[in-house]
Design a protein around this motif. Structure first.
Motif, PDB file in Angstrom:
ATOM      1  N   GLY A  86       0.376   3.855  -9.992  1.00  0.00           N
ATOM      2  CA  GLY A  86      -0.796   4.047 -10.835  1.00  0.00           C
ATOM      3  C   GLY A  86      -1.607   5.254 -10.421  1.00  0.00           C
ATOM      4  N   SER A  87      -1.229   5.850  -9.283  1.00  0.00           N
ATOM      5  CA  SER A  87      -1.936   7.044  -8.816  1.00  0.00           C
ATOM      6  C   SER A  87      -1.510   8.286  -9.579  1.00  0.00           C
ATOM      7  CB  SER A  87      -1.678   7.253  -7.315  1.00  0.00           C
ATOM      8  OG  SER A  87      -2.133   6.145  -6.568  1.00  0.00           O
ATOM      9  N   ALA A  88      -0.357   8.182 -10.262  1.00  0.00           N
ATOM     10  CA  ALA A  88       0.228   9.310 -11.017  1.00  0.00           C
ATOM     11  C   ALA A  88       0.468  10.487 -10.077  1.00  0.00           C
ATOM     12  CB  ALA A  88      -0.634   9.666 -12.202  1.00  0.00           C
ATOM     13  N   ALA A  89       0.200  11.709 -10.532  1.00  0.00           N
ATOM     14  CA  ALA A  89       0.515  12.877  -9.697  1.00  0.00           C
ATOM     15  C   ALA A  89      -0.366  12.907  -8.456  1.00  0.00           C
ATOM     16  CB  ALA A  89       0.337  14.160 -10.498  1.00  0.00           C
ATOM     17  N   PHE A  90      -1.650  12.557  -8.624  1.00  0.00           N
ATOM     18  CA  PHE A  90      -2.595  12.392  -7.513  1.00  0.00           C
ATOM     19  C   PHE A  90      -3.986  12.048  -8.044  1.00  0.00           C
ATOM     20  CE2 PHE A  90      -3.577  16.767  -8.609  1.00  0.00           C
ATOM     21  CZ  PHE A  90      -4.956  16.867  -8.392  1.00  0.00           C
ATOM     22  N   ALA A  91      -4.234  12.323  -9.339  1.00  0.00           N
ATOM     23  CA  ALA A  91      -5.581  12.162  -9.894  1.00  0.00           C
ATOM     24  C   ALA A  91      -5.660  10.976 -10.850  1.00  0.00           C
ATOM     25  CB  ALA A  91      -5.994  13.438 -10.622  1.00  0.00           C
TER      26      ALA A  91
ATOM     27  N   LEU B 242       3.088  -7.731  -8.974  1.00  0.00           N
ATOM     28  CA  LEU B 242       4.489  -7.919  -9.375  1.00  0.00           C
ATOM     29  C   LEU B 242       5.470  -7.364  -8.347  1.00  0.00           C
ATOM     30  CD1 LEU B 242       4.301  -7.014 -13.184  1.00  0.00           C
ATOM     31  CD2 LEU B 242       4.655  -9.296 -12.189  1.00  0.00           C
ATOM     32  N   LEU B 243       5.024  -6.423  -7.528  1.00  0.00           N
ATOM     33  CA  LEU B 243       5.895  -5.810  -6.521  1.00  0.00           C
ATOM     34  C   LEU B 243       5.667  -6.377  -5.126  1.00  0.00           C
ATOM     35  CD1 LEU B 243       5.706  -2.125  -7.828  1.00  0.00           C
ATOM     36  CD2 LEU B 243       7.653  -3.711  -8.018  1.00  0.00           C
ATOM     37  N   GLY B 244       4.842  -7.401  -5.015  1.00  0.00           N
ATOM     38  CA  GLY B 244       4.674  -8.085  -3.735  1.00  0.00           C
ATOM     39  C   GLY B 244       3.730  -7.403  -2.771  1.00  0.00           C
ATOM     40  N   PHE B 245       2.919  -6.471  -3.258  1.00  0.00           N
ATOM     41  CA  PHE B 245       1.949  -5.808  -2.392  1.00  0.00           C
ATOM     42  C   PHE B 245       0.687  -6.658  -2.261  1.00  0.00           C
ATOM     43  CE2 PHE B 245       4.504  -2.131  -3.754  1.00  0.00           C
ATOM     44  CZ  PHE B 245       4.692  -1.494  -2.538  1.00  0.00           C
ATOM     45  N   ASP B 246      -0.072  -6.389  -1.203  1.00  0.00           N
ATOM     46  CA  ASP B 246      -1.320  -7.117  -0.997  1.00  0.00           C
ATOM     47  C   ASP B 246      -2.418  -6.631  -1.934  1.00  0.00           C
ATOM     48  OD1 ASP B 246      -0.129  -8.556   1.070  1.00  0.00           O
ATOM     49  OD2 ASP B 246      -0.722  -7.086   2.588  1.00  0.00           O
ATOM     50  N   ALA B 247      -2.401  -5.329  -2.249  1.00  0.00           N
ATOM     51  CA  ALA B 247      -3.441  -4.742  -3.095  1.00  0.00           C
ATOM     52  C   ALA B 247      -3.039  -3.318  -3.438  1.00  0.00           C
ATOM     53  CB  ALA B 247      -4.788  -4.752  -2.362  1.00  0.00           C
ATOM     54  N   PRO B 248      -3.677  -2.713  -4.451  1.00  0.00           N
ATOM     55  CA  PRO B 248      -3.455  -1.286  -4.694  1.00  0.00           C
ATOM     56  C   PRO B 248      -4.083  -0.462  -3.561  1.00  0.00           C
ATOM     57  CG  PRO B 248      -4.428  -2.373  -6.620  1.00  0.00           C
ATOM     58  CD  PRO B 248      -4.542  -3.324  -5.480  1.00  0.00           C
ATOM     59  N   LEU B 249      -3.493   0.685  -3.276  1.00  0.00           N
ATOM     60  CA  LEU B 249      -4.080   1.634  -2.338  1.00  0.00           C
ATOM     61  C   LEU B 249      -5.089   2.461  -3.122  1.00  0.00           C
ATOM     62  CD1 LEU B 249      -4.148   2.826   0.484  1.00  0.00           C
ATOM     63  CD2 LEU B 249      -2.161   4.206  -0.096  1.00  0.00           C
ATOM     64  N   GLU B 250      -6.363   2.395  -2.725  1.00  0.00           N
ATOM     65  CA  GLU B 250      -7.429   2.801  -3.641  1.00  0.00           C
ATOM     66  C   GLU B 250      -7.427   4.276  -4.012  1.00  0.00           C
ATOM     67  OE1 GLU B 250     -12.263   2.468  -4.226  1.00  0.00           O
ATOM     68  OE2 GLU B 250     -11.285   1.441  -2.558  1.00  0.00           O
ATOM     69  N   ASN B 251      -7.639   5.164  -3.066  1.00  0.00           N
ATOM     70  CA  ASN B 251      -7.774   6.573  -3.408  1.00  0.00           C
ATOM     71  C   ASN B 251      -6.430   7.137  -3.849  1.00  0.00           C
ATOM     72  OD1 ASN B 251      -7.650   9.623  -2.579  1.00  0.00           O
ATOM     73  ND2 ASN B 251      -9.825   9.135  -2.818  1.00  0.00           N
ATOM     74  N   THR B 252      -6.352   7.631  -5.069  1.00  0.00           N
ATOM     75  CA  THR B 252      -5.063   8.011  -5.630  1.00  0.00           C
ATOM     76  C   THR B 252      -4.478   9.263  -4.984  1.00  0.00           C
ATOM     77  OG1 THR B 252      -6.187   9.224  -7.415  1.00  0.00           O
ATOM     78  CG2 THR B 252      -5.576   6.925  -7.845  1.00  0.00           C
TER      79      THR B 252
ATOM     80  N   ASP C 241      -4.898  10.084  -1.718  1.00  0.00           N
ATOM     81  CA  ASP C 241      -4.360   9.590  -0.446  1.00  0.00           C
ATOM     82  C   ASP C 241      -3.091   8.775  -0.686  1.00  0.00           C
ATOM     83  OD1 ASP C 241      -4.460   8.846   2.437  1.00  0.00           O
ATOM     84  OD2 ASP C 241      -4.916   6.859   1.629  1.00  0.00           O
ATOM     85  N   ALA C 242      -3.081   8.014  -1.768  1.00  0.00           N
ATOM     86  CA  ALA C 242      -1.970   7.095  -2.036  1.00  0.00           C
ATOM     87  C   ALA C 242      -0.637   7.818  -2.162  1.00  0.00           C
ATOM     88  CB  ALA C 242      -2.245   6.291  -3.304  1.00  0.00           C
ATOM     89  N   ILE C 243      -0.635   8.986  -2.792  1.00  0.00           N
ATOM     90  CA  ILE C 243       0.654   9.655  -3.003  1.00  0.00           C
ATOM     91  C   ILE C 243       0.988  10.650  -1.892  1.00  0.00           C
ATOM     92  CG2 ILE C 243       0.590   9.328  -5.509  1.00  0.00           C
ATOM     93  CD1 ILE C 243       0.179  12.806  -4.188  1.00  0.00           C
ATOM     94  N   SER C 244       0.008  11.085  -1.115  1.00  0.00           N
ATOM     95  CA  SER C 244       0.275  12.130  -0.123  1.00  0.00           C
ATOM     96  C   SER C 244       0.369  11.615   1.302  1.00  0.00           C
ATOM     97  CB  SER C 244      -0.806  13.218  -0.196  1.00  0.00           C
ATOM     98  OG  SER C 244      -2.087  12.672   0.033  1.00  0.00           O
ATOM     99  N   SER C 245      -0.092  10.386   1.561  1.00  0.00           N
ATOM    100  CA  SER C 245      -0.085   9.881   2.938  1.00  0.00           C
ATOM    101  C   SER C 245       1.282   9.328   3.313  1.00  0.00           C
ATOM    102  CB  SER C 245      -1.147   8.787   3.100  1.00  0.00           C
ATOM    103  OG  SER C 245      -0.863   7.695   2.261  1.00  0.00           O
ATOM    104  N   ARG C 246       1.692   9.617   4.522  1.00  0.00           N
ATOM    105  CA  ARG C 246       2.898   9.026   5.096  1.00  0.00           C
ATOM    106  C   ARG C 246       2.596   8.452   6.481  1.00  0.00           C
ATOM    107  NH1 ARG C 246       3.862   9.613   0.603  1.00  0.00           N
ATOM    108  NH2 ARG C 246       5.711  10.443  -0.438  1.00  0.00           N
ATOM    109  N   ASP C 247       1.311   8.242   6.763  1.00  0.00           N
ATOM    110  CA  ASP C 247       0.967   7.681   8.066  1.00  0.00           C
ATOM    111  C   ASP C 247       1.543   6.280   8.248  1.00  0.00           C
ATOM    112  OD1 ASP C 247      -0.767   6.730   6.102  1.00  0.00           O
ATOM    113  OD2 ASP C 247      -2.514   6.668   7.413  1.00  0.00           O
ATOM    114  N   PHE C 248       1.671   5.545   7.130  1.00  0.00           N
ATOM    115  CA  PHE C 248       2.266   4.209   7.217  1.00  0.00           C
ATOM    116  C   PHE C 248       3.699   4.285   7.731  1.00  0.00           C
ATOM    117  CE2 PHE C 248       3.732   5.698   3.129  1.00  0.00           C
ATOM    118  CZ  PHE C 248       4.980   5.149   2.975  1.00  0.00           C
ATOM    119  N   ALA C 249       4.428   5.312   7.300  1.00  0.00           N
ATOM    120  CA  ALA C 249       5.823   5.472   7.723  1.00  0.00           C
ATOM    121  C   ALA C 249       5.893   5.960   9.164  1.00  0.00           C
ATOM    122  CB  ALA C 249       6.548   6.443   6.803  1.00  0.00           C
TER     123      ALA C 249
END
Length: 490
Positions: free
Chosen positions: A192-197, A211-221, A223-231
């Protein structure tokens, strides 16, 4: 020409550039997750009124056929995401292009990657739990098995095999806690973050997340598409697991030598020499030791790819995926193999008992005994026992102790309350170990309680893993039901 290029470009990509930029060789890892992301997005678009029931049903039917055909049936493309969309359009016509409404490959990739990492981390937790179970079983069997304890790889104090195995189990228990903690930051949804905006379409990010088993959406769009700190964090957890495994394997390599002869590793996990027929080489333990370096190397590569990248998405991030995949899969494989090796190991308890007093291993307990029985300062006791060690008196008599005590404290310790039986008890390795009965110590009584507590924590970790898996499984069932409802209403 590629469905992505036909609008902006007039010619296809150069074949060498295609090979250079394509990630298809690694993307089979993401294929099942991409299909689920597509399905969840289509269900959401349908519920929000952006695509009709007929179009949604045709798209979902096409995705089902693509899944049945498998990854190898996909057309050539830059990545699996483009390949699936191209295959879909080839099957259902231009209506397949509606699937990409309100979505970018950027949030699609980020979502698939989080799902893949989540799956690997859950598998890793199961493997860690199995390894810890084996370690605790060995500990329970060997609470009274005396063995030498080492510092600087030199004989230090006697301990028990149970105590030694519990030390490794505790390290792997912390690994489980790290992974479970990391999982909470992995399991948030970028879709839902699309390209980033984000997007100007009205969408329901909470629905796709659920539907995908996540706890919640990652809020800032952005950050959502550019962060890899989780990995990076997930691979960091894997690296720590491998470092702990490497330490265990190093000991098994040493213990299996003729000089130590403390363990026999199972034939199925060892090799022989092509020229020396007597050899039984601990190959699995050695390769596991080396693979720890491989996984740590993947972590370093991953961090170097990500460092200095400006927000938001950059194609550099594509190169991160193979490092993430290799690190997590190598860790899981190594855990499983090492667990089997340890489960089949046979410990030479007689040899352990034989070596336990070597190197004046009871020297510390003798010093403690001198303090308890006579009241002299520990530093005086340390000096007395140190002098005995210098003289090579690893089995000192009371008269040996008195002679040196005269030089250190000016008085024989036999006149200060030290009895021959005190000296004898201090120099007996089992008696020595029994006295170390405090929390976390090596005595049979201490390790009994430690095993019970470790079992309780192991079961608690197992429950949490099951709960996460049940939530993911429930989400899959919800997604399947939603898809079937749309396809059935066509």
């Amino acid at each position: 020409m590629s469905i992505l290029r036909r609008g902006r470009f007039t010619s296809p990509m150069d074949e060498h550039v295609m090979a250079f930029t394509s990630s298809m060789q690694w993307d089979s890892w993401l294929f099942p997750h991409d299909l689920d992301v597509d399905r969840a997005h289509v269900v959401m678009l349908h519920r929000m009124g952006h695509i009709s029931t007929d179009d949604a049903a045709r798209i979902l039917t096409g995705l089902k056929e693509i899944e049945e055909q498998g990854f190898d049936g996909l057309p050539e493309a830059e990545d699996v995401h483009e390949a699936v969309e191209s295959a879909l359009v080839a099957r259902v016509g231009e209506v397949g292009g509606r699937m990409h409404t309100a979505r970018s490959r950027n949030d699609e990739v980020a979502t698939c990657l989080r799902m893949a990492v989540r799956e690997e981390m859950l598998a890793m937790l199961h493997a860690l739990i199995e390894l810890r179970d084996v370690l605790l079983s060995i500990a329970a069997e060997h609470r009274r098995t005396i063995m030498p304890g080492f510092t600087h790889l030199q004989h230090a104090q006697p301990t028990t095999l149970a105590h030694h195995m519990l030390a490794h189990e505790q390290a792997f228990s912390r690994d489980c806690e790290r992974i479970l903690d990391c999982l909470s930051r992995v399991n948030v949804c970028p879709l839902g973050s699309a390209a980033f905006a984000s997007t100007s379409f009205e969408i329901d990010r909470e629905l796709t997340s659920k539907l995908l088993g996540f706890d919640a959406p990652l809020e800032n769009t952005m950050d959502a598409i550019s962060s890899r700190d989780f990995a990076i964090e997930a691979v960091g957890c894997a690296s720590m697991v491998m470092l702990n495994l490497s330490r265990l394997c190093e000991e098994l390599v040493i213990w299996s030598t003729s000089e130590f002869s403390l363990v026999q590793l199972p034939d199925a996990y060892t090799s022989t020499s092509s020229i020396m027929p007597q050899k039984k080489n601990p190959d699995v333990a050695e390769i596991a030791r080396a693979k720890s370096g491989t996984v740590v190397g993947e972590l370093m590569s991953l961090m170097m790819i990500v460092k200095g990248l400006p927000l938001s998405y950059n194609r550099d991030l594509q190169e991160a995926n193979p490092h993430i995949m290799r690190a997590l899969k190598e860790t899981l494989f190594t855990l499983k193999v090492c667990t089997g090796m340890l489960e089949g190991a046979v410990f030479n308890t007689e040899r352990m008992r034989e070596l336990s007093p070597a190197g004046f291993a009871c020297a510390t307990e003798l010093a403690n005994t001198l303090v308890r029985c006579t009241g002299i300062p520990f530093r005086h006791a340390h000096s007395i026992v140190g002098a005995l060690a210098r003289e090579g008196k690893e089995h000192p008599t009371p008269s040996d102790i008195d002679r040196i005590a005269l030089e250190v404290v000016g008085k024989p310790l036999s006149e200060m309350g030290l009895e021959p039986s005190d000296v004898q008890g201090a120099l007996d390795t089992f008696s020595c170990v029994q006295r170390h009965a405090g929390t976390g110590g090596p005595s049979p009584e201490s390790t009994k309680g430690a095993i019970q507590r470790a079992r309780g924590l192991l079961e608690a970790h197992e429950r949490v893993v099951r709960e996460v898996e049940e939530r993911v499984h429930t989400a899959r069932l919800m997604l399947k039901e939603a898809c079937n409802t749309i396809m059935g209403a066509e």
